[in-house]
Each structure stands twice: as C-alpha cells, then as structure tokens.
Design a protein around this motif. Structure first.
Motif, PDB file in Angstrom:
ATOM      1  N   TYR A 133       0.753  -1.362  -0.108  1.00 33.15           N
ATOM      2  CA  TYR A 133       0.158  -0.094   0.026  1.00 33.15           C
ATOM      3  C   TYR A 133       0.699   1.240  -0.064  1.00 33.15           C
ATOM      4  CZ  TYR A 133      -3.412  -3.447   1.101  1.00 33.15           C
ATOM      5  OH  TYR A 133      -4.349  -4.633   1.015  1.00 33.15           O
ATOM      6  N   SER A 148      -5.718   0.807   0.651  1.00 37.96           N
ATOM      7  CA  SER A 148      -5.940  -0.209   1.597  1.00 37.96           C
ATOM      8  C   SER A 148      -7.359  -0.222   2.081  1.00 37.96           C
ATOM      9  CB  SER A 148      -5.002  -0.043   2.741  1.00 37.96           C
ATOM     10  OG  SER A 148      -5.287   0.942   3.506  1.00 37.96           O
ATOM     11  N   HIS A 174     -11.134  -3.873  -4.445  1.00 34.51           N
ATOM     12  CA  HIS A 174     -10.461  -5.358  -4.174  1.00 34.51           C
ATOM     13  C   HIS A 174      -9.299  -5.523  -3.533  1.00 34.51           C
ATOM     14  CE1 HIS A 174     -14.185  -7.033  -6.257  1.00 34.51           C
ATOM     15  NE2 HIS A 174     -14.117  -5.929  -6.860  1.00 34.51           N
ATOM     16  N   LEU A 175      -8.382  -4.839  -3.858  1.00 31.82           N
ATOM     17  CA  LEU A 175      -7.070  -5.026  -3.120  1.00 31.82           C
ATOM     18  C   LEU A 175      -6.995  -4.832  -1.370  1.00 31.82           C
ATOM     19  CD1 LEU A 175      -4.108  -5.703  -3.843  1.00 31.82           C
ATOM     20  CD2 LEU A 175      -3.751  -3.205  -3.902  1.00 31.82           C
ATOM     21  N   ALA A 234      -9.049  -6.149   0.299  1.00 34.28           N
ATOM     22  CA  ALA A 234      -9.671  -7.306   1.053  1.00 34.28           C
ATOM     23  C   ALA A 234      -8.856  -8.458   1.398  1.00 34.28           C
ATOM     24  CB  ALA A 234     -10.787  -7.904   0.012  1.00 34.28           C
ATOM     25  N   ASN A 272     -12.547 -10.839  -7.665  1.00 35.84           N
ATOM     26  CA  ASN A 272     -11.484  -9.885  -6.855  1.00 35.84           C
ATOM     27  C   ASN A 272     -10.035  -9.563  -7.812  1.00 35.84           C
ATOM     28  OD1 ASN A 272      -8.578 -10.101  -4.867  1.00 35.84           O
ATOM     29  ND2 ASN A 272     -10.492  -8.848  -4.079  1.00 35.84           N
ATOM     30  N   ARG A 273      -9.815 -10.517  -8.402  1.00 31.53           N
ATOM     31  CA  ARG A 273      -8.675 -10.313  -9.368  1.00 31.53           C
ATOM     32  C   ARG A 273      -9.028  -9.320 -10.531  1.00 31.53           C
ATOM     33  NH1 ARG A 273      -7.943 -15.701  -8.511  1.00 31.53           N
ATOM     34  NH2 ARG A 273      -8.415 -16.053 -10.807  1.00 31.53           N
ATOM     35  N   GLY A 275      -7.543  -7.067  -7.436  1.00 32.95           N
ATOM     36  CA  GLY A 275      -7.056  -7.855  -5.943  1.00 32.95           C
ATOM     37  C   GLY A 275      -6.292  -8.917  -6.417  1.00 32.95           C
ATOM     38  N   ALA A 278     -14.863  -2.880   1.623  1.00 31.54           N
ATOM     39  CA  ALA A 278     -13.963  -2.070   0.739  1.00 31.54           C
ATOM     40  C   ALA A 278     -15.075  -1.446  -0.252  1.00 31.54           C
ATOM     41  CB  ALA A 278     -13.269  -3.245  -0.119  1.00 31.54           C
ATOM     42  N   ASP A 307     -12.514  -4.618   3.882  1.00 31.69           N
ATOM     43  CA  ASP A 307     -11.290  -3.823   3.696  1.00 31.69           C
ATOM     44  C   ASP A 307     -10.449  -3.843   4.932  1.00 31.69           C
ATOM     45  OD1 ASP A 307     -12.958  -2.139   5.236  1.00 31.69           O
ATOM     46  OD2 ASP A 307     -11.772  -0.671   4.590  1.00 31.69           O
TER      47      ASP A 307
END
Length: 573
Positions: A111, A123, A127-128, A130, A239-240, A244, A399, A412
């Motif tokens: 982050y 953060s 999605h990142l 989570a 997510n990806r 994420g 998030a 999140d």
C-alpha cells in the motif's frame, strides 16, 4: 461511520443531555427464557425464534450472524470476519477466531508508493483492500462443536430474507444512502444496493437474489461450499478482475481457530474476553487490573479523579497494545504478563494522581488502522449458555465492492494492518512491525466480545463496534454496573470518554464531563476534545437489572441496545 453520524445526528440526541448521567433511561428488555440483542430488528427476531424452538445460544448466534449479512450489510457479513466468545452452561469457555487473513500474494509494502509513502485509500477501497473472509468458517466451527440444530434450519431465515427481500425502514435506507456514491462506482454493488441507480428509500423492498443463492449453497454444503469449489473460485476471480490478489488457494487454506480466551478478575467478577489477534481482552484486563487499585465508586462517575486514573490506565494499556501485540501465529509474546496483577501494580506506581503522564514519555523500542463499522450481538438461552460475537467488514460496507454474481460485499480488513509501521492512522494508533502485512497473517483487532461471571454464575454478556473505542466502551459499561451500581440501561446510555496512547487526548461525548471536571483535568495537564458517538453496546445482564437492584417481576435476563445508533433491538421471551 463519520458520514453516518453526520447524516443521523438528529437521531442521537439521547446521548446529549444536560447532565453527565442520562436521565429517565428506558427499562431494559426483561425475560426469563432467552434474550437476543443485535443491531437489526429482523436478525434479533430470527435469533429469538431459534431460542423459542429449543435451539441453544450458539444456534441462535449462527442465525443472527447470517441474518445480519442480509439485513445489516454495512457491517453484518459473510465477506468479513470476527470473533466469538462462548460460555456454556456447564462452565466451558471458548474463543473462536475467524479473523480475515492476508492473501498469499500480500506484501508489507503493497500500500506504499515507490518512495515509501502510503497511497490514500488503497487499503480501504476496492478489491485490493480485501482479506480472505472468515465468517463462514467461524460459524461452522462454532456450530459443529457447540451448536445443536441443523445448519439448513438455522440459515433458512437469512435465505428467506435475501430471496424475498425485506422492507426498508428509515434507518435502513439512511445506512444504504451513506454508501451510495461508492456503490455507483462498482457495477456489482450498484445492481444490489442502488435502486435503478438511485439510493433506496424507506418503504421499498430490498431483494438480494445472488446472496440468497450463495447462502443456500452454504446451507447445503457448509464451509466446503464457501472455501472450496465454484463459489471460492468465483469470489477470487471477481477480486482479481477488480485489481485484487485473492486466489482459490487462499480460500482453501483458510481456517478458523479456537483459542484460549483472555481471563482476569475484577473486584470479584471473572472476565472472559478476546485474546490476540484481538487486542481487546488484553487492553480490557490490563486496564481493569490497574483500576482495581482505585475506589472508582467513591470517586464518583466522571469525577476528575476517576477520569484521570482511567485515562492513565488506558494510556499504558494502549501503548502495550500498539507496540507488542499481533497475530500469535506470527508474533511471540506473553499476554499473561500484561494481564497480571503484578504488572498492574508496576504501572500504578508510575501514575501520579496530580499530573497527567505525557504519552511520549512512554515510548519504547519497536514500533494501524482499524475501522469502527463493526457490529456486535449478545445472546443467552434458557439453560444459561451465552455467546458474545463481534464481526466486521471494517469500514461501513467494507471495501464497497461486491464479488460479482455472489452478492457478497468484500471487507477492507487489510487496512487493519500497519500499512507502514510507525505511521499514525486515522484514529491516531501507531503500531509497529508486529502488525505489518504478511501472507496468511491476521491483522490486529480491537474487537472485545466479553462474558463476565460472578461466583461461577453468568453475570454479563457484552460487546460493541467502534474500532479503537471498542475496549473503552466495554470497560465503561462494566465499570458503570460494577463500581457505580448503575442499572443496565443507565450504564449503557451514560455518556462516555475515550483515551488511548496516541493521540495524547481525552475524547469525550458532548455532556460527559462537567465544566468543573474539564477544568480540573486541564489543570492536571490533560488535553480534551469533544467526540461524536462511536459505540453500539449490546449487553445482557443476568439475575437483576443492576447490582443490588430488584428483579422486574420474575425476569432473570435483562437486555439493552445502545441508543447511539438508531437500529437494533433487545428481545426476550
């Protein structure tokens, strides 16, 4: 929660009265056969129905938790995680850790930018932010070991509420409106939590078809349906696709863990609370141990002397929290030292009754973030089994992104790690490398689901949301009941203060401190700052509505929900 407090400020005048103790508090809910206190009326009703059918407190907790995932999406969840403290009627105790974990691809600097600076909102939004959800695994562990009813039966109310929908009241709509701007940025969230692109209104019916299918799959297949197979793959892929780093392997590797609770004694009462990766039990017990050396009852509620020693105790407990605690699977430390009477005596020796201790003077070698948009519920059944459960998405609506096709709002919780050790977060908490991001690690928490006994008998079940304010909220309700002999509703409604290590400030609700008390505290060297409300205490008291009080009729269970948030009910039968 800041935006929510502003939007609902007109509804919280109950916390702002002309005197330090709220007058004419309503009677608590009273019953003799079972009690459920939760943040949403429909979840409370569903849990109470389980108790009426003969289910135990753990059965009801499973029902309430899944129902809140539908009716209270701002914090109730299956896309987040939390902690459950259990005490069975035969005296057995347990603590179930279903805190989220960092994905395997997580790094300590994920982050930060190339120069080492934190990237705003990286953060907390998207999605990142989570972590791998733990709620389903935690509820499965609790039900399998301590429950008595079939999973499908207990999940049926949540599935029904999601599939058929429920009519929003004004408070439901106000909560959803708070997240509307972010929902509009995420098509999967907008399709559910906006009504044709506009905020939902009171009187409209919210239907969550995708979530109903997800819950039905879990009801049939349990934890395996969530953590292995198509559902896990779908969540990870969504997510990806959103930036994420989750994988199906992260889900397959997730495990809820049963740990030994933190336990301590305070003036003859036995406290059973949350161990690491929660800091809540350590902060609570360390603070209580220090305060046991002072006669808070004789000092008086929110007298300057009582506020002073409470602040000094909290200052030291939060310092120990921030610099020493973390995920016990990654960070070795001795919690028994921090919760011992001998250590409390050492800390008291450094407290002056006349002068505030500068927090900077307590710094030590070694060097977080925590959302406060959590929810808590407390349950006691007819046999005396008790559950205190706190779980969270971290920020309101986590998030603020949904795993497409599942109806699951993602947490999140990665923001609860120290994204850069030594940097203060939005609450002024400064944490060290013990809580740095690492693959598979659980972030440090302040959640404090707590059960209290007296002479071997159940006395209190208590907890609250509130981020770093959680331990202080639980502490003050306990002190109000035990030391100040307040009846339950008064103990919950009474205005609160909050203090931690850094920032070096006593925060107080609008009318928590008289003018004379504020002046006396400033004269001792304290800094004061008014705060809005943070907690929503959900508490059950067993026996009478207060220490030394008379029972209400034949009732033996008394429940109260904090009026500071205009949702939730306490119901018994």
């Amino acid at each position: 929660m800041n935006a929510l407090r502003k939007g609902l400020g007109l509804l919280v005048s109950v916390a702002l009265t002309a005197t330090p103790i709220l007058a004419a508090s309503p009677q608590p809910s009273a019953s003799s056969s079972g009690m459920v206190v939760s943040a949403h009326r429909l979840a409370t009703d569903a849990g109470l129905a389980v108790l009426k059918r003969g289910g135990n407190a753990v059965d009801a907790a499973v029902t309430v938790a899944y129902a809140l995932a539908v009716t209270y999406p701002e914090a109730g969840n299956i896309g987040g995680g939390g902690f459950m403290t259990v005490r069975m009627a035969d005296g057995r105790t347990a603590f179930i850790d279903f805190r989220e974990t960092a994905p395997a691809a997580a790094t300590a600097t994920m982050y930060q930018d190339a120069s080492g600076k934190l990237i705003p909102e990286k953060s907390t939004r998207g999605h990142l932010a989570a972590g791998i959800p733990g709620t389903v695994a935690g509820l499965e562990l609790a039900l399998g070991k301590y429950g008595s009813r079939p999973r499908a039966e207990l999940m049926a109310p949540a599935i029904d509420l999601a599939a058929k929908g429920f009519v929003l009241d004004a408070n439901d709509a106000a909560f959803l409106s708070e997240g509307a701007a972010d929902f509009a940025k995420d098509p999967a969230s907008a399709a559910i939590f906006l009504n044709r692109g506009k905020p939902w209104q009171a009187g409209q019916r919210l239907v969550q078809t995708d979530l109903a299918r997800t819950l039905a799959a879990v009801a049939r297949g349990g934890g395996a349906a969530f953590y292995k197979g198509p559902l896990a793959a779908r969540i990870a892929a969504a997510n990806r696709a959103g930036g994420g780093i989750m994988t199906s392997a992260d889900f397959a590797a997730y495990k809820a863990v049963e740990r030994k609770p933190i336990e301590c004694d305070y003036r003859g009462y036995h406290v059973i609370s949350a161990p690491p990766p929660s800091s809540g039990g350590v902060v609570l017990c360390e603070t209580l141990n220090v305060l046991e050396g002072y006669d808070l009852g004789a000092m008086g509620f929110h007298a300057s002397s009582a506020v002073h020693v409470t602040t000094e105790a909290l200052r030291r407990a939060y310092r120990d929290r921030n610099l020493n605690l973390g995920d016990p699977d990654f960070v070795p430390f001795d919690t028994s030292r921090f919760t011992s009477k001998a250590y409390a005596q050492e800390l008291r020796a450094g407290i002056s009754l006349d002068r505030a201790t500068p927090s900077d003077s307590l710094r030590a070698p070694g060097n977080g973030k925590e959302g406060k948009s959590t929810t808590h519920f407390s349950i006691v059944d007819k046999a005396g089994n008790a559950v205190s459960l706190t779980y969270t998405l971290n920020d309101w609506f986590g998030a603020r992104v949904t795993a497409a096709g599942t109806g699951i709002l993602l947490n999140d919780e990665m923001d609860d790690f120290a994204a850069k050790p030594g940097e203060p977060n939005m609450y002024g908490l400064i944490e060290g490398p013990n809580n740095a991001v690492a693959p598979g690690k659980r972030p440090l928490s302040s959640m404090t689901p707590t059960i209290v006994t007296k002479d071997g008998k159940l006395f209190m079940v208590v907890g609250t949301p509130g981020g770093s304010h959680i331990p202080t909220g639980v502490l003050q309700v306990m002190v109000n009941v035990i030391d100040h002999k307040m009846q339950l509703s008064d103990a919950v409604n009474a205005p609160r203060i909050h203090a931690q290590w850094l920032p070096d400030v006593i925060f107080h609700e609008g009318d928590a401190l008289s003018a004379d008390t504020r002046a006396a505290l400033v004269a001792k060297g304290h800094k004061l700052e008014q705060m809005d409300y943070w907690n929503q205490i959900a508490v059950i008291l067993v026996g009478t509505p207060g220490v030394g009080a008379k029972p209400i009729g034949t009732a033996t269970l008394y429940g109260a929900i904090d009026p500071r948030l205009p949702t939730g009910t306490a119901q018994g039968f």
